[in-house]
Design a protein around this motif. Structure first.
Motif, PDB file in Angstrom:
ATOM      1  N   ASN A 156      26.304  38.576  71.106  1.00  0.00           N
ATOM      2  CA  ASN A 156      26.689  38.527  69.694  1.00  0.00           C
ATOM      3  C   ASN A 156      28.195  38.410  69.507  1.00  0.00           C
ATOM      4  O   ASN A 156      28.660  38.021  68.425  1.00  0.00           O
ATOM      5  CB  ASN A 156      26.169  39.756  68.958  1.00  0.00           C
ATOM      6  N   LEU A 157      28.962  38.763  70.537  1.00  0.00           N
ATOM      7  CA  LEU A 157      30.404  38.523  70.461  1.00  0.00           C
ATOM      8  C   LEU A 157      30.675  37.040  70.220  1.00  0.00           C
ATOM      9  O   LEU A 157      31.534  36.671  69.404  1.00  0.00           O
ATOM     10  CB  LEU A 157      31.076  38.972  71.761  1.00  0.00           C
ATOM     11  N   PHE A 158      29.919  36.188  70.898  1.00  0.00           N
ATOM     12  CA  PHE A 158      30.074  34.742  70.718  1.00  0.00           C
ATOM     13  C   PHE A 158      29.595  34.321  69.326  1.00  0.00           C
ATOM     14  O   PHE A 158      30.142  33.401  68.729  1.00  0.00           O
ATOM     15  CB  PHE A 158      29.308  33.996  71.805  1.00  0.00           C
ATOM     16  N   GLY A 159      28.555  35.005  68.825  1.00  0.00           N
ATOM     17  CA  GLY A 159      28.112  34.732  67.463  1.00  0.00           C
ATOM     18  C   GLY A 159      29.185  35.063  66.450  1.00  0.00           C
ATOM     19  O   GLY A 159      29.402  34.320  65.488  1.00  0.00           O
ATOM     20  N   GLY A 160      29.886  36.187  66.663  1.00  0.00           N
ATOM     21  CA  GLY A 160      30.974  36.554  65.764  1.00  0.00           C
ATOM     22  C   GLY A 160      32.097  35.542  65.774  1.00  0.00           C
ATOM     23  O   GLY A 160      32.673  35.216  64.725  1.00  0.00           O
ATOM     24  N   LEU A 161      32.420  35.020  66.963  1.00  0.00           N
ATOM     25  CA  LEU A 161      33.453  33.980  67.051  1.00  0.00           C
ATOM     26  C   LEU A 161      33.008  32.714  66.319  1.00  0.00           C
ATOM     27  O   LEU A 161      33.815  32.042  65.666  1.00  0.00           O
ATOM     28  CB  LEU A 161      33.742  33.667  68.518  1.00  0.00           C
ATOM     29  N   GLY A 162      31.708  32.388  66.415  1.00  0.00           N
ATOM     30  CA  GLY A 162      31.178  31.219  65.714  1.00  0.00           C
ATOM     31  C   GLY A 162      31.263  31.369  64.211  1.00  0.00           C
ATOM     32  O   GLY A 162      31.636  30.426  63.494  1.00  0.00           O
ATOM     33  N   VAL A 163      30.918  32.560  63.715  1.00  0.00           N
ATOM     34  CA  VAL A 163      31.016  32.812  62.272  1.00  0.00           C
ATOM     35  C   VAL A 163      32.457  32.691  61.800  1.00  0.00           C
ATOM     36  O   VAL A 163      32.752  32.060  60.779  1.00  0.00           O
ATOM     37  CB  VAL A 163      30.455  34.214  61.934  1.00  0.00           C
ATOM     38  N   LEU A 164      33.368  33.291  62.549  1.00  0.00           N
ATOM     39  CA  LEU A 164      34.784  33.267  62.165  1.00  0.00           C
ATOM     40  C   LEU A 164      35.316  31.841  62.118  1.00  0.00           C
ATOM     41  O   LEU A 164      35.899  31.407  61.115  1.00  0.00           O
ATOM     42  CB  LEU A 164      35.597  34.101  63.161  1.00  0.00           C
ATOM     43  N   ALA A 165      35.091  31.089  63.198  1.00  0.00           N
ATOM     44  CA  ALA A 165      35.596  29.717  63.256  1.00  0.00           C
ATOM     45  C   ALA A 165      34.889  28.820  62.249  1.00  0.00           C
ATOM     46  O   ALA A 165      35.528  28.012  61.551  1.00  0.00           O
ATOM     47  CB  ALA A 165      35.418  29.159  64.669  1.00  0.00           C
ATOM     48  N   GLY A 166      33.574  28.960  62.142  1.00  0.00           N
ATOM     49  CA  GLY A 166      32.791  28.085  61.278  1.00  0.00           C
ATOM     50  C   GLY A 166      33.092  28.256  59.805  1.00  0.00           C
ATOM     51  O   GLY A 166      33.336  27.272  59.089  1.00  0.00           O
TER      52      GLY A 166
END
Length: 462
Positions: free
Chosen positions: A397-407
């Motif tokens: 989910n750390l990668f999911g958080g990065l995706g949300v932030l960037a997206g």
């Protein structure tokens, strides 16, 4: 040989007989201890227990008791993701009323930070859940979320809301999210997809009634009191449900807080990249459909109604995804749903000239797109040990958080610079392409899992 002495052979036979008797007695006691759960498996093949004490502390899987923590997780999901799913109401209000002169990129920070920090910080809160306990972690989240809402209600500037309704709320939600996401997968094996689907459906149920409630509170009481009431509700309800967070598999002693050994496996990286890319494009509709409706002649109420339809579809879709995954395979279900999401989102949204197609889009998007939220924990549960499930989920989910932030920040910039806040074409393309890439990664994941099997048939349950 003296009188009354026992022959050597006889002594040996007696010794073996005594050992056999002790062994039989031990087996009988063990059988008596396990007779209560005779019809149910003690634990699944992923749980490696090394001592009788550990085995005695493991509760049976697929039992009725497992629904208690699962339903508690569903309620907590209402307050974790439910507010994020209904943030579009606040977003529309901030963008068109309270901070009408502020750029969409700046306002996007609020909703973006809630979700990105909730997912990203779970690499820490997930490890804490496994090490310190689910309840301690969840109660910490309750206190932080309540404080975030109350502080946000007194904010007058955008940067203040970013710190409170964005940063602080996101961190608090992460403490609630980490134990909630791993509870159902621990308690169920045969119906793991169904249980996870029911739990995560709470986020859509929460989005459903939070959307209506927040809009009504903003209209009648104002945004400030809407935030205060959310804080009071969060504290009251989650304080009760947190007490029902029972573990099925006891945590083992750990030398390290994080499970870095998971990074040695390809399946971990495939799930992580899929999570990152789909979250990059997933939230565009939630954040901008209300503004789109207003551009087509609708009102703020139309925007909240569209989110209601979206969340109503998600309630059914997340449960259905779990049921279908149990029957046809979790990766198969995930792959099909992602590809259908792209086919539905881009044509319907890009060609919408009235509000009616937006309602159709929200219904179908909610029904099909959120399957990854139900299925990703099931995939992790099938490839990693149960006692470290929260830690592994936190790492992905750390990668999911990065995706949300960037997206979300990229979508805000695209909407401002290229769509000129008048159209949504470029924002839609950005969203659709990242969801499509998530589908490609999921296909690679399917091929990887299939190659590890002796059965190499393409059409099979994976």
């Amino acid at each position: 040989r003296g009188v009354g002495s026992i022959p050597v052979n006889t002594r040996i036979n007696i010794h073996h007989k005594d050992m056999a008797s002790e062994s039989f007695a031990g087996d009988t006691k063990a059988s008596e201890r396990g007779s209560i759960h005779k019809a149910e498996p003690l634990c699944d093949e992923n749980v490696k227990l090394t001592s009788s004490e550990e085995r005695d502390n493991v509760r049976p899987a697929d039992g009725l008791f497992g629904w208690i923590p699962t339903l508690a997780a569903m309620v907590n999901y209402m307050f974790i993701f439910g507010v994020s799913n209904s943030y579009g109401v606040f977003s529309t209000y901030y963008l068109n009323v309270k901070f009408a002169g502020t750029s969409a990129t700046t306002l996007a920070w609020i909703g973006t930070l809630v979700t990105s920090l909730m997912l990203g910080c779970s690499i820490l809160t997930g490890a804490m859940s496994d090490k310190l306990g689910y309840r301690v972690t969840a109660y910490t989240g309750t206190v932080i979320c309540t404080l975030a809402y109350i502080l946000a209600s007194f904010c007058k500037e955008v940067w203040q809301l970013i710190l409170t309704q964005g940063v602080l709320l996101g961190i608090g939600a992460s403490f609630l999210y980490a134990p909630s996401v791993s509870i159902p997968a621990q308690w169920f094996i045969k119906n793991r997809g169904l249980a996870t689907g029911i739990a995560v459906a709470g986020s859509s149920i929460g989005g459903l009634w939070f959307t209506a409630a927040i809009q009504a509170m903003i209209d009648s009481l104002g945004a400030e009191w809407a935030l205060r009431i959310l804080g009071i509700l969060t504290f009251s309800v989650t304080s009760l449900t947190n007490s029902l967070y029972y573990r099925r598999v006891p945590a083992k002693p750990r030398k390290s807080l994080f499970e870095f050994c998971a990074a040695k496996r390809l399946i971990f990286w495939l799930v992580s990249v899929e999570t990152c890319t789909i979250y990059t494009g997933y939230w565009a509709l939630t954040f901008y459909v209300g503004t789109n409706a207003k551009h087509l002649g609708g009102t703020l109420r139309d925007g909240s109604n569209l989110l209601l339809v979206l969340n109503a579809g998600s309630v059914v879709g997340r449960v259905m995804a779990g049921v279908i995954a149990d029957r046809f395979g979790c990766i198969n279900t995930l792959l099909i749903s992602i590809m259908l999401t792209v086919v539905i989102e881009m044509p319907l949204w890009m060609t919408a000239k009235t509000i009616t197609p937006l309602y159709v889009l929200c219904a179908l998007y909610g029904l099909i797109s959120p399957s990854f939220i139900s299925i990703n924990p099931v995939i992790i549960g099938r490839h990693f040990d149960m006692d470290v499930l929260a830690s592994i989920m936190g790492m992905t989910n750390l990668f999911g958080g990065l995706g949300v932030l960037a997206g979300n920040l990229a979508q805000g910039a695209i909407f401002d610079k290229y769509d000129k806040r008048e159209q949504f074409t470029n924002t839609i393309i950005f969203s659709g392409m990242f969801i499509l890439f998530a589908g490609i990664v999921t296909f690679v994941m399917r091929v990887h899992v299939q190659r590890q099997r002796t059965d190499r048939r393409f059409f099979q349950r994976i």
